[in-house]
Design a protein around this motif. Sequence first.
Motif, PDB file in Angstrom:
ATOM      1  N   ASP A   1       1.664 -14.030  24.972  1.00  9.45           N
ATOM      2  CA  ASP A   1       0.895 -13.778  26.181  1.00  9.45           C
ATOM      3  C   ASP A   1      -0.227 -14.804  26.331  1.00  9.45           C
ATOM      4  O   ASP A   1      -0.811 -15.258  25.348  1.00  9.45           O
ATOM      5  CB  ASP A   1       0.304 -12.359  26.120  1.00  9.45           C
ATOM      6  N   ASP A   2      -0.520 -15.177  27.586  1.00  9.49           N
ATOM      7  CA  ASP A   2      -1.601 -16.141  27.830  1.00  9.49           C
ATOM      8  C   ASP A   2      -2.706 -15.556  28.710  1.00  9.49           C
ATOM      9  O   ASP A   2      -3.490 -16.292  29.306  1.00  9.49           O
ATOM     10  CB  ASP A   2      -1.044 -17.419  28.478  1.00  9.49           C
ATOM     11  N   ASP A   3      -2.749 -14.213  28.804  1.00  5.39           N
ATOM     12  CA  ASP A   3      -3.742 -13.564  29.667  1.00  5.39           C
ATOM     13  C   ASP A   3      -4.900 -13.011  28.845  1.00  5.39           C
ATOM     14  O   ASP A   3      -4.697 -12.308  27.854  1.00  5.39           O
ATOM     15  CB  ASP A   3      -3.094 -12.423  30.457  1.00  5.39           C
ATOM     16  N   GLN A   4      -6.105 -13.325  29.283  1.00  3.59           N
ATOM     17  CA  GLN A   4      -7.287 -12.794  28.610  1.00  3.59           C
ATOM     18  C   GLN A   4      -7.534 -11.350  29.038  1.00  3.59           C
ATOM     19  O   GLN A   4      -6.974 -10.861  30.019  1.00  3.59           O
ATOM     20  CB  GLN A   4      -8.507 -13.648  28.951  1.00  3.59           C
ATOM     21  N   ILE A   5      -8.384 -10.669  28.278  1.00  2.00           N
ATOM     22  CA  ILE A   5      -8.751  -9.291  28.598  1.00  2.00           C
ATOM     23  C   ILE A   5     -10.039  -9.314  29.409  1.00  2.00           C
ATOM     24  O   ILE A   5     -11.106  -9.650  28.878  1.00  2.00           O
ATOM     25  CB  ILE A   5      -8.951  -8.453  27.326  1.00  2.00           C
ATOM     26  N   PRO A   6      -9.973  -9.004  30.705  1.00  2.00           N
ATOM     27  CA  PRO A   6     -11.194  -9.077  31.523  1.00  2.00           C
ATOM     28  C   PRO A   6     -12.100  -7.874  31.313  1.00  2.00           C
ATOM     29  O   PRO A   6     -11.636  -6.742  31.126  1.00  2.00           O
ATOM     30  CB  PRO A   6     -10.645  -9.120  32.949  1.00  2.00           C
ATOM     31  N   GLY A   7     -13.410  -8.125  31.344  1.00  5.80           N
ATOM     32  CA  GLY A   7     -14.376  -7.038  31.307  1.00  5.80           C
ATOM     33  C   GLY A   7     -14.646  -6.527  32.713  1.00  5.80           C
ATOM     34  O   GLY A   7     -14.046  -6.982  33.692  1.00  5.80           O
ATOM     35  N   ASP A   8     -15.550  -5.558  32.831  1.00  3.41           N
ATOM     36  CA  ASP A   8     -15.906  -5.021  34.140  1.00  3.41           C
ATOM     37  C   ASP A   8     -16.753  -6.033  34.911  1.00  3.41           C
ATOM     38  O   ASP A   8     -17.535  -6.799  34.323  1.00  3.41           O
ATOM     39  CB  ASP A   8     -16.685  -3.711  33.981  1.00  3.41           C
TER      40      ASP A   8
END
Length: 202
Positions: A134-141
């Motif tokens: 996977d190349d997607d980061q985990i976004p915060g609020d």
Amino acid sequence: MVKPGAWNLLVVLVVILQCQTAHSQVSVFNLVPDFTSTIILEGQMVLNVNVTRGGGTEPSTVTYTVTSEPAVSPVVDNDTLTLMFEQDQTQAVIPVQLVDDAIPETSQPFVVTLVNASSGSIGTTSSLTYSARDDDQIPGDWNGWVEGVCGGPCDGRFRTDTRTRTCNNFSDPFRTNCITSDTRTVACPITCVPTTTKAPGC
């Protein structure tokens, strides 16, 4: 002593036997392992898997499958497809289409398998397993909107608001797809009074 006519007959028989031997060879199809690229980045979009043919030379259609484990967002579309080998062709490429989504997830395995051939057989290297990273980061609020400054004439005033958020890549440099800033354009209330410039002497 062999007569000249007998030599000609012998040559013809040898050629026929050679042709029969060549045509009697059975095509054997194998996948070509590439151990430098078994881990595939999701954003790569296409993975080319090589297939080789040894033995026969006749046209043949090879059936293969691409499968992945059940997931919320599978990395490949599970499907059964075909690959055509023309006369005397010894190598072909299977293009595996990867699904590049925007969902943060763990790596997903998928398998390319040769099933059968219309002419010939499948060899010992009939299946290869890959892992799509996977190349997607985990976004915060998102943080709250920060209002911009109203500007422009009184009958068309607007402002540009901004907001930001942080993205966590868990120290994985391949996780890069995350938007950290956003903007919006908002019309401002018409609270200003247009100014009038008087001519000198009025």
